[in-house]
Design a protein around this motif. Structure first.
Motif, short mmCIF file in Angstrom:
data_model
loop_
_atom_site.label_atom_id
_atom_site.label_comp_id
_atom_site.label_asym_id
_atom_site.label_seq_id
_atom_site.Cartn_x
_atom_site.Cartn_y
_atom_site.Cartn_z
N ALA A 47 0.83 -1.22 -0.14
CA ALA A 47 0.13 -0.12 -0.05
C ALA A 47 0.77 1.18 0.05
O ALA A 47 0.58 1.98 -0.73
N GLU A 48 1.91 1.07 0.87
CA GLU A 48 2.88 2.47 0.74
C GLU A 48 3.69 2.40 -0.51
O GLU A 48 3.63 3.70 -1.02
N LEU A 49 3.99 1.43 -1.21
CA LEU A 49 4.45 1.67 -2.42
C LEU A 49 3.61 2.18 -3.44
O LEU A 49 3.95 3.16 -4.46
N ARG A 50 2.47 1.61 -3.63
CA ARG A 50 1.32 2.04 -4.42
C ARG A 50 0.95 3.77 -4.27
O ARG A 50 0.86 4.17 -5.17
N ALA A 51 1.08 4.01 -2.89
CA ALA A 51 0.87 5.24 -2.80
C ALA A 51 2.04 6.25 -3.15
O ALA A 51 1.82 7.44 -4.05
N ILE A 53 4.06 5.29 -5.98
CA ILE A 53 3.98 5.30 -7.40
C ILE A 53 2.73 6.27 -7.78
O ILE A 53 2.92 7.01 -8.69
N ASP A 54 1.71 6.29 -7.03
CA ASP A 54 0.69 7.34 -7.40
C ASP A 54 1.11 8.68 -7.22
O ASP A 54 0.60 9.64 -7.93
N SER A 55 1.82 9.04 -6.38
CA SER A 55 2.31 10.33 -6.24
C SER A 55 3.35 10.70 -7.23
O SER A 55 3.49 12.01 -7.72
N ILE A 56 4.32 9.82 -7.77
CA ILE A 56 5.14 10.05 -8.84
C ILE A 56 4.30 10.15 -9.94
O ILE A 56 4.74 11.05 -11.04
N PHE A 57 3.52 9.43 -10.47
CA PHE A 57 2.77 9.31 -11.66
C PHE A 57 1.33 9.70 -11.78
O PHE A 57 0.69 9.00 -11.13
#
Length: 124
Positions: A47-51, A53-57
């Motif tokens: 979940a932290e990784l997805r968040a 990635i979502d902030s980067i892209f």
């Protein structure tokens, strides 16, 4: 006398087998509970990784392929400056519009990129 010795050995074997089965079951239960806590740890990390990635892209409605093509196109339209070994400006411009500049960039070493510009040096 012989038969009581055999019965004792069979009882002892059965008792050892039962003890081993109980130990194995307790160990399996312990491993299973540890795996479930590891899974929750993994899902938290996921979940932290997805968040991140979502902030980067940002979600701009583009697929990964469309985003990659847009980045390549933006990179190709960057303004470039090419310097010689004495740090003298040899050529500058947009590589798409100038084939000589593109040739110089291909033989030069990349130095640095700032927003909208790339700098190269030809080492002789």
């Amino acid at each position: 006398m012989n038969s009581s010795k055999v019965k004792t050995q069979k009882n002892l074997s059965a008792l050892l087998g039962l003890a081993l089965a109980v130990i194995t079951l307790f160990q399996a239960g312990s491993v299973k509970s540890n795996e479930s806590s590891d899974r929750s740890l993994t899902s938290i990390e996921e979940a932290e990784l997805r968040a991140e990635i979502d902030s980067i892209f940002p979600d701009d409605g583009l697929t990964i392929t469309e985003r990659a093509y847009a980045e390549i196109e933006a990179e190709q339209t960057n303004y470039v400056k090419v310097f010689n070994a004495n740090n003298e400006l040899v050529a500058q411009g947009i590589t798409i519009e100038n084939e000589e500049l593109r040739r110089l960039v291909n033989q030069a070493d990349f130095l640095i990129q700032v927003p909208g510009q790339k700098y190269y040096r030809i080492s002789e």
